[in-house]
Design a protein around this motif. Sequence first.
Motif, mmCIF file in Angstrom:
data_model
loop_
_atom_site.group_PDB
_atom_site.id
_atom_site.type_symbol
_atom_site.label_atom_id
_atom_site.label_comp_id
_atom_site.label_asym_id
_atom_site.label_seq_id
_atom_site.Cartn_x
_atom_site.Cartn_y
_atom_site.Cartn_z
ATOM 1 N N SER A 288 0.829 -1.206 0.000
ATOM 2 C CA SER A 288 0.000 0.000 0.000
ATOM 3 C C SER A 288 0.866 1.260 0.000
ATOM 4 O O SER A 288 0.588 2.222 -0.724
ATOM 5 C CB SER A 288 -0.926 -0.004 1.225
ATOM 6 N N ARG A 289 1.938 1.266 0.808
ATOM 7 C CA ARG A 289 2.825 2.438 0.841
ATOM 8 C C ARG A 289 3.543 2.634 -0.493
ATOM 9 O O ARG A 289 3.910 3.759 -0.840
ATOM 10 C CB ARG A 289 3.856 2.296 1.968
ATOM 11 N N LEU A 290 3.730 1.551 -1.248
ATOM 12 C CA LEU A 290 4.330 1.668 -2.586
ATOM 13 C C LEU A 290 3.333 2.141 -3.637
ATOM 14 O O LEU A 290 3.704 2.365 -4.786
ATOM 15 C CB LEU A 290 4.918 0.319 -3.017
ATOM 16 N N GLY A 291 2.045 2.246 -3.241
ATOM 17 C CA GLY A 291 1.010 2.646 -4.192
ATOM 18 C C GLY A 291 0.337 1.481 -4.881
ATOM 19 O O GLY A 291 -0.398 1.673 -5.856
ATOM 20 N N VAL A 292 0.571 0.255 -4.386
ATOM 21 C CA VAL A 292 0.002 -0.947 -5.009
ATOM 22 C C VAL A 292 -1.273 -1.350 -4.275
ATOM 23 O O VAL A 292 -1.238 -1.611 -3.075
ATOM 24 C CB VAL A 292 1.011 -2.110 -4.968
ATOM 25 N N PRO A 293 -2.415 -1.421 -4.956
ATOM 26 C CA PRO A 293 -3.649 -1.906 -4.307
ATOM 27 C C PRO A 293 -3.517 -3.374 -3.917
ATOM 28 O O PRO A 293 -2.786 -4.137 -4.551
ATOM 29 C CB PRO A 293 -4.728 -1.708 -5.382
ATOM 30 N N VAL A 294 -4.257 -3.752 -2.889
ATOM 31 C CA VAL A 294 -4.211 -5.119 -2.363
ATOM 32 C C VAL A 294 -5.637 -5.617 -2.192
ATOM 33 O O VAL A 294 -6.527 -4.864 -1.783
ATOM 34 C CB VAL A 294 -3.475 -5.161 -1.003
ATOM 35 N N PHE A 295 -5.858 -6.893 -2.513
ATOM 36 C CA PHE A 295 -7.129 -7.551 -2.180
ATOM 37 C C PHE A 295 -6.824 -8.757 -1.311
ATOM 38 O O PHE A 295 -5.975 -9.587 -1.663
ATOM 39 C CB PHE A 295 -7.883 -8.008 -3.434
ATOM 40 N N LYS B 144 0.624 -4.199 -10.345
ATOM 41 C CA LYS B 144 -0.571 -3.362 -10.434
ATOM 42 C C LYS B 144 -1.561 -3.711 -9.332
ATOM 43 O O LYS B 144 -2.381 -2.893 -8.936
ATOM 44 C CB LYS B 144 -1.238 -3.540 -11.798
ATOM 45 N N LEU B 145 -1.495 -4.955 -8.853
ATOM 46 C CA LEU B 145 -2.388 -5.428 -7.800
ATOM 47 C C LEU B 145 -1.751 -6.645 -7.135
ATOM 48 O O LEU B 145 -1.113 -7.457 -7.800
ATOM 49 C CB LEU B 145 -3.757 -5.824 -8.381
ATOM 50 N N VAL B 146 -1.925 -6.744 -5.822
ATOM 51 C CA VAL B 146 -1.505 -7.935 -5.089
ATOM 52 C C VAL B 146 -2.751 -8.613 -4.542
ATOM 53 O O VAL B 146 -3.597 -7.987 -3.901
ATOM 54 C CB VAL B 146 -0.530 -7.587 -3.949
ATOM 55 N N PHE B 147 -2.864 -9.909 -4.824
ATOM 56 C CA PHE B 147 -4.046 -10.701 -4.473
ATOM 57 C C PHE B 147 -3.618 -11.756 -3.466
ATOM 58 O O PHE B 147 -2.729 -12.561 -3.753
ATOM 59 C CB PHE B 147 -4.584 -11.365 -5.751
ATOM 60 N N ILE B 148 -4.231 -11.755 -2.273
ATOM 61 C CA ILE B 148 -3.815 -12.659 -1.207
ATOM 62 C C ILE B 148 -4.924 -13.670 -0.917
ATOM 63 O O ILE B 148 -6.047 -13.290 -0.593
ATOM 64 C CB ILE B 148 -3.463 -11.877 0.077
#
Length: 495
Positions: free
Chosen positions: A46-53, A258-262
């Motif tokens: 998030s601090r890098l500007g990458v959205p997370v789900f 562009k997005l990280v999916f967990i």
Amino acid sequence: MSEILIGKGDIPVRLLGKYGNRHGLIAGATGTGKSVSLMVIAEGFSRLGVPVFMADVKGDISGLAMAGVTNEKITSRVQQIGIEGYVNEASPVVFWDLYGKLGHPVRTTVSEMGPTLLNRILELNEVQSGVLDITFKLADDQGLLLLDLADLRALLNYVAEQKTDISQKYGLVSPTSVAAIQRALLRLEQDGGDVFFGEPALELADLMRQDPSGRGIINLLAADQLIMKPRLYSSFLLWLLSELFEHLPEVGDLDQPKLVFIFDEAHLLFDDCPPALQQRVEQVVRLIRSKGVGVYFCSQNPDDIPDVILGQLGNRIQHALRAYTPRDQKAVKTAAETFVPNPKIDVAKVISELAVGEALVSMLLDKGIPMPVERAYICPPRCRMGAITMEERAAVRARSTVSGKYDTPINRESAAEMLSKRAEEKTAAAPAAAGAPAGKAAPEQQSALNDFLWGNKRRQGAVEAAAKSATRTVATGIGRQILRGVLGSLLGGKR
């Protein structure tokens, strides 16, 4: 260079942003600190500007939305690791919930879900699955939109009534199989799964936002109730991953994802997973990296993950495992073998000795080479470590960037209405053809019509909202079949 400090052993351990899309694994027994590692990763991206789900299975991840409180233990860990600029702070969070209670409702249409994942949710056998495949193919051929479960019910009723003609064209359809599917739909409705199907459907762009300061928004799916329905939980996550794979463009290797999916409780994705579906999931995980999406699996044991997928996970955090049973001993051995050896560490021995908040860590170094395993203390998150109150959740939801967009369902003309209209026209035409006054059906005809319409729903919705929804749902057979092709389709799967 963008990077996330994960922890420190003999040396600091960092996750490099440019290898964030090379996927990862967070594993360990219950109570060993996996949730903290998840928070650190989510905050870092998030601090890098990458959205997370990510899914919040126990409710404790919701603390990401609130600033933490420093105590002696946290201060000591910060000094031990040497974290510069550590401050307690909240992350930008949007709450989602399939049931619409603890967050914004998440919906998709039955057409977009497709028969393969719906088969898995409904726990259908091979014959019943074949009938459902035929039902979807019929909907494609006749241009019938399947938006919610009422549409699917109406179409199944139609299939049962026209079974002779449909069997000749598409394959054998038995009333027994149709009835079994209807019963499975009833169970899904009783479990609350019907609220997941409908409109407005989730737009992927709403999962890939930044806040005004440029921080990536963390999308948290409330899953404490959903996890009680493991097939619905896992099928929803697989559907969402397939949506990302299907709609995001190829971008190659970026400076950061562009997005990280967990995926939390990742073992549920593969429990009783048909081989054909698992093969397609493996394909999606392997190829989605080029779409700029990083996928991180969280589970108790590394052997919960199929070997083909496990081999794709370059960034690894392994918390303690307890070798009490033969399966545990096998898991310890599997975990030890997946790390690049470090002559200073006996991995198989250390895994059972790790304290809470300590882990064996290996991240990808420059040129994508895995670093030798490091025994490291994990950084403390900057957010609250624990659940938030309902009042705090409501306040976060009220100021959400999608507030009001998904909260009110929309109903528009789809398969149920179209089939109802056909039945009415057929009933009105029958007495006229027989010489009776038009519009007056025989009692038995009217009774049959009433039976057919028993599952219809009353629909409402503004014209403007329906138009917006219509532009989103491209109701071509080709579009829907391509989507289903990702996870075992009418094109590539069994009939």
